[in-house]
Design a protein around this motif. Structure first.
Motif, PDB file in Angstrom:
ATOM      1  N   VAL A  83       0.828  -1.204   0.000  1.00 35.35           N
ATOM      2  CA  VAL A  83       0.000   0.000   0.000  1.00 35.35           C
ATOM      3  C   VAL A  83       0.862   1.253   0.000  1.00 35.35           C
ATOM      4  CG1 VAL A  83      -1.825  -1.213   1.253  1.00 35.35           C
ATOM      5  CG2 VAL A  83      -0.190   0.173   2.514  1.00 35.35           C
ATOM      6  N   ASP A  84       0.281   2.336  -0.517  1.00 34.54           N
ATOM      7  CA  ASP A  84       0.916   3.654  -0.512  1.00 34.54           C
ATOM      8  C   ASP A  84       0.269   4.468   0.601  1.00 34.54           C
ATOM      9  OD1 ASP A  84       1.960   6.148  -0.956  1.00 34.54           O
ATOM     10  OD2 ASP A  84       1.578   6.164  -3.108  1.00 34.54           O
ATOM     11  N   LEU A  85       1.021   4.712   1.675  1.00 33.12           N
ATOM     12  CA  LEU A  85       0.473   5.443   2.809  1.00 33.12           C
ATOM     13  C   LEU A  85       0.220   6.907   2.476  1.00 33.12           C
ATOM     14  CD1 LEU A  85       2.635   3.947   5.697  1.00 33.12           C
ATOM     15  CD2 LEU A  85       0.357   3.265   4.945  1.00 33.12           C
ATOM     16  N   ARG A  86       0.944   7.436   1.505  1.00 32.29           N
ATOM     17  CA  ARG A  86       0.740   8.837   1.126  1.00 32.29           C
ATOM     18  C   ARG A  86      -0.610   9.031   0.455  1.00 32.29           C
ATOM     19  NH1 ARG A  86       5.994   8.864  -2.444  1.00 32.29           N
ATOM     20  NH2 ARG A  86       4.867   6.980  -3.015  1.00 32.29           N
ATOM     21  N   ALA A  87      -1.156   7.938  -0.067  1.00 32.29           N
ATOM     22  CA  ALA A  87      -2.451   8.007  -0.757  1.00 32.29           C
ATOM     23  C   ALA A  87      -3.548   7.383   0.100  1.00 32.29           C
ATOM     24  CB  ALA A  87      -2.358   7.302  -2.105  1.00 32.29           C
ATOM     25  N   GLY A  88      -3.392   7.491   1.414  1.00 32.87           N
ATOM     26  CA  GLY A  88      -4.418   6.985   2.323  1.00 32.87           C
ATOM     27  C   GLY A  88      -4.531   5.481   2.363  1.00 32.87           C
ATOM     28  N   GLY A  89      -3.433   4.784   2.104  1.00 34.67           N
ATOM     29  CA  GLY A  89      -3.459   3.335   2.149  1.00 34.67           C
ATOM     30  C   GLY A  89      -3.945   2.705   0.853  1.00 34.67           C
ATOM     31  N   LYS A  90      -3.737   3.397  -0.255  1.00 40.46           N
ATOM     32  CA  LYS A  90      -4.158   2.871  -1.559  1.00 40.46           C
ATOM     33  C   LYS A  90      -3.434   1.560  -1.862  1.00 40.46           C
ATOM     34  CE  LYS A  90      -4.027   3.916  -6.507  1.00 40.46           C
ATOM     35  NZ  LYS A  90      -3.569   4.896  -7.529  1.00 40.46           N
ATOM     36  N   LEU A  91      -4.203   0.546  -2.273  1.00 43.30           N
ATOM     37  CA  LEU A  91      -3.626  -0.745  -2.621  1.00 43.30           C
ATOM     38  C   LEU A  91      -2.865  -0.656  -3.944  1.00 43.30           C
ATOM     39  CD1 LEU A  91      -6.491  -3.246  -1.715  1.00 43.30           C
ATOM     40  CD2 LEU A  91      -4.203  -3.222  -0.733  1.00 43.30           C
ATOM     41  N   LEU A  92      -1.589  -1.027  -3.885  1.00 41.92           N
ATOM     42  CA  LEU A  92      -0.773  -1.051  -5.094  1.00 41.92           C
ATOM     43  C   LEU A  92      -0.656  -2.459  -5.659  1.00 41.92           C
ATOM     44  CD1 LEU A  92       2.152   1.285  -3.936  1.00 41.92           C
ATOM     45  CD2 LEU A  92       0.087   1.913  -5.211  1.00 41.92           C
ATOM     46  N   ASP A  93      -0.724  -3.443  -4.784  1.00 45.07           N
ATOM     47  CA  ASP A  93      -0.595  -4.840  -5.219  1.00 45.07           C
ATOM     48  C   ASP A  93      -1.244  -5.739  -4.182  1.00 45.07           C
ATOM     49  OD1 ASP A  93       0.170  -6.963  -6.840  1.00 45.07           O
ATOM     50  OD2 ASP A  93       2.066  -7.245  -5.796  1.00 45.07           O
ATOM     51  N   SER A 211       8.920 -12.681   0.994  1.00 45.19           N
ATOM     52  CA  SER A 211       8.751 -12.824  -0.453  1.00 45.19           C
ATOM     53  C   SER A 211       8.271 -11.532  -1.095  1.00 45.19           C
ATOM     54  CB  SER A 211       7.805 -13.983  -0.781  1.00 45.19           C
ATOM     55  OG  SER A 211       6.511 -13.759  -0.259  1.00 45.19           O
ATOM     56  N   THR A 212       7.386 -10.807  -0.423  1.00 48.10           N
ATOM     57  CA  THR A 212       6.917  -9.542  -0.986  1.00 48.10           C
ATOM     58  C   THR A 212       7.986  -8.467  -0.884  1.00 48.10           C
ATOM     59  OG1 THR A 212       4.631 -10.116  -0.469  1.00 48.10           O
ATOM     60  CG2 THR A 212       5.088  -7.804  -0.887  1.00 48.10           C
ATOM     61  N   LEU A 213       8.715  -8.445   0.220  1.00 44.14           N
ATOM     62  CA  LEU A 213       9.823  -7.502   0.338  1.00 44.14           C
ATOM     63  C   LEU A 213      10.858  -7.752  -0.753  1.00 44.14           C
ATOM     64  CD1 LEU A 213      11.300  -5.241   1.867  1.00 44.14           C
ATOM     65  CD2 LEU A 213      12.266  -7.007   3.368  1.00 44.14           C
ATOM     66  N   ALA A 214      11.146  -9.012  -1.033  1.00 42.13           N
ATOM     67  CA  ALA A 214      12.113  -9.341  -2.088  1.00 42.13           C
ATOM     68  C   ALA A 214      11.637  -8.824  -3.444  1.00 42.13           C
ATOM     69  CB  ALA A 214      12.328 -10.849  -2.143  1.00 42.13           C
ATOM     70  N   LEU A 215      10.338  -8.961  -3.724  1.00 42.69           N
ATOM     71  CA  LEU A 215       9.790  -8.459  -4.986  1.00 42.69           C
ATOM     72  C   LEU A 215       9.910  -6.942  -5.074  1.00 42.69           C
ATOM     73  CD1 LEU A 215       6.536 -10.628  -5.245  1.00 42.69           C
ATOM     74  CD2 LEU A 215       8.581 -10.824  -6.690  1.00 42.69           C
ATOM     75  N   CYS A 216       9.576  -6.254  -3.981  1.00 42.54           N
ATOM     76  CA  CYS A 216       9.656  -4.789  -3.966  1.00 42.54           C
ATOM     77  C   CYS A 216      11.096  -4.314  -4.124  1.00 42.54           C
ATOM     78  CB  CYS A 216       9.068  -4.247  -2.664  1.00 42.54           C
ATOM     79  SG  CYS A 216       7.275  -4.435  -2.510  1.00 42.54           S
ATOM     80  N   CYS A 217      12.017  -5.014  -3.498  1.00 46.68           N
ATOM     81  CA  CYS A 217      13.423  -4.643  -3.617  1.00 46.68           C
ATOM     82  C   CYS A 217      13.939  -4.894  -5.032  1.00 46.68           C
ATOM     83  CB  CYS A 217      14.256  -5.415  -2.598  1.00 46.68           C
ATOM     84  SG  CYS A 217      14.059  -4.819  -0.900  1.00 46.68           S
ATOM     85  N   ALA A 218      13.540  -6.007  -5.634  1.00 47.63           N
ATOM     86  CA  ALA A 218      13.978  -6.314  -6.993  1.00 47.63           C
ATOM     87  C   ALA A 218      13.522  -5.229  -7.968  1.00 47.63           C
ATOM     88  CB  ALA A 218      13.444  -7.677  -7.420  1.00 47.63           C
ATOM     89  N   GLU A 219      12.318  -4.710  -7.774  1.00 48.92           N
ATOM     90  CA  GLU A 219      11.811  -3.638  -8.632  1.00 48.92           C
ATOM     91  C   GLU A 219      12.672  -2.389  -8.532  1.00 48.92           C
ATOM     92  OE1 GLU A 219       7.853  -3.064  -7.264  1.00 48.92           O
ATOM     93  OE2 GLU A 219       7.046  -4.834  -8.291  1.00 48.92           O
ATOM     94  N   ARG A 220      13.357  -2.224  -7.415  1.00 44.93           N
ATOM     95  CA  ARG A 220      14.183  -1.030  -7.170  1.00 44.93           C
ATOM     96  C   ARG A 220      15.668  -1.295  -7.358  1.00 44.93           C
ATOM     97  NH1 ARG A 220       9.577  -1.087  -4.817  1.00 44.93           N
ATOM     98  NH2 ARG A 220       8.462   0.849  -4.320  1.00 44.93           N
TER      99      ARG A 220
END
Length: 288
Positions: A83-93, A211-220
């Protein structure tokens, strides 16, 4: 095992800090200390990303949302939602738990641990069985019914995905409950716990904080070796094993202590801030 002030295990370059919330970044009264707020802000100012990685659903992120600075990314529900906390918890994935699989897990746990009751976290609300112990933290249930009925496809909202299945037992010891549940259903889904009570959290197979942290890190373009992670409960173990450097809080579960590469002070003693401050001091040391 190293101490909070012995940072020999810190990597030469830290690009991302991943921290659990309850029992880790948050004090027991669910506040964030001024020292920790300052440390998070200083880390982001130094170009280090900060990810909040928690078992909480997105709607419970108000405890840290006001302290978000440059990034605002949170991995919620043990990896099932980003989620993006800057957008009020908008679901990104979303990495959902298949409803048919969840139903099979319910049946397996009913057989293995009689007396178990269930609740279901979806992208559109929280639902629980009539005998599920009093309302799950701050939530009012959207629907009260048997898990079997709750897991039927939501024809009124086909986009409603199951984020997490919760299983609670009034009599079993928490770790024993987790062991029994993993034996009964561990091949079907990911089972863990973060509560001091006998409350289990069930996600899709392979879905975890790690597993989700690994995906987010790989994107960056960030490697595990460039990540420093913090946690205190069994749902943090995979993340602490994955990160190049990891810290168990002074109040951590024994399994977390065994998994982490270091230890820091307890959550009520600003253990996360202590390490972030050392990371930032190291950034300003003269180069050899």
């Amino acid at each position: 095992m190293t101490s909070a002030t012995d940072t020999r295990q810190l990597p030469a370059a830290v690009r991302l800090i991943a921290t659990d919330l309850d029992g880790t970044l948050l004090r027991d009264d669910k506040t964030v200390s001024e020292r920790t707020i300052a440390a998070l802000a200083d880390a982001e100012e130094a170009g280090i990303e900060v990810f909040f990685v928690t078992g909480r659903p997105a709607r419970w992120m108000d405890v840290v949302s006001e302290h978000v600075h440059g990034h605002g990314l949170a991995i919620c529900a043990n990896g099932a939602a980003v989620v993006d906390l800057r957008a009020g918890g908008k679901l990104l994935d979303v990495r959902p738990l298949d409803r048919a699989v969840a139903l099979t897990v319910v049946q397996a746990l009913r057989a293995a641990t009689p007396g178990v009751t269930f609740a279901i976290e979806t992208t559109t609300g929280f639902h629980h069985e009539p005998d599920y112990p009093p309302p799950y933290f701050l939530d009012r249930a959207s629907t009260v019914a048997s898990a079997e009925d709750l897991l039927r496809e939501d024809e009124s909202d086909p986009a409603s995905a199951v984020i997490k299945l919760l299983a609670r037992h009034r009599e079993l010891e928490p770790d024993a409950f987790l062991t029994l549940a993993r034996t009964a259903a561990g091949e079907l889904a990911s089972l863990t716990r973060s509560s001091p009570s006998a409350l289990l959290e069930v996600s899709g197979l392979g879905v975890s904080k790690a597993s989700t942290l690994a995906l987010c890190c790989a994107e960056r373009g960030i490697s595990a070796d460039e990540v420093v992670a913090f946690g205190d409960m069994p749902n943090d173990v995979d993340m602490l094993n994955w990160a190049g450097t990891s810290y168990a809080m002074g109040n951590a579960h024994p399994d977390v202590i065994a998994a982490a590469s270091g230890r820091t002070a307890a959550n009520n003693e600003d253990g996360v801030a202590i390490i972030i401050e050392q990371i930032l001091r190291d950034l300003h040391l003269p180069k050899a």
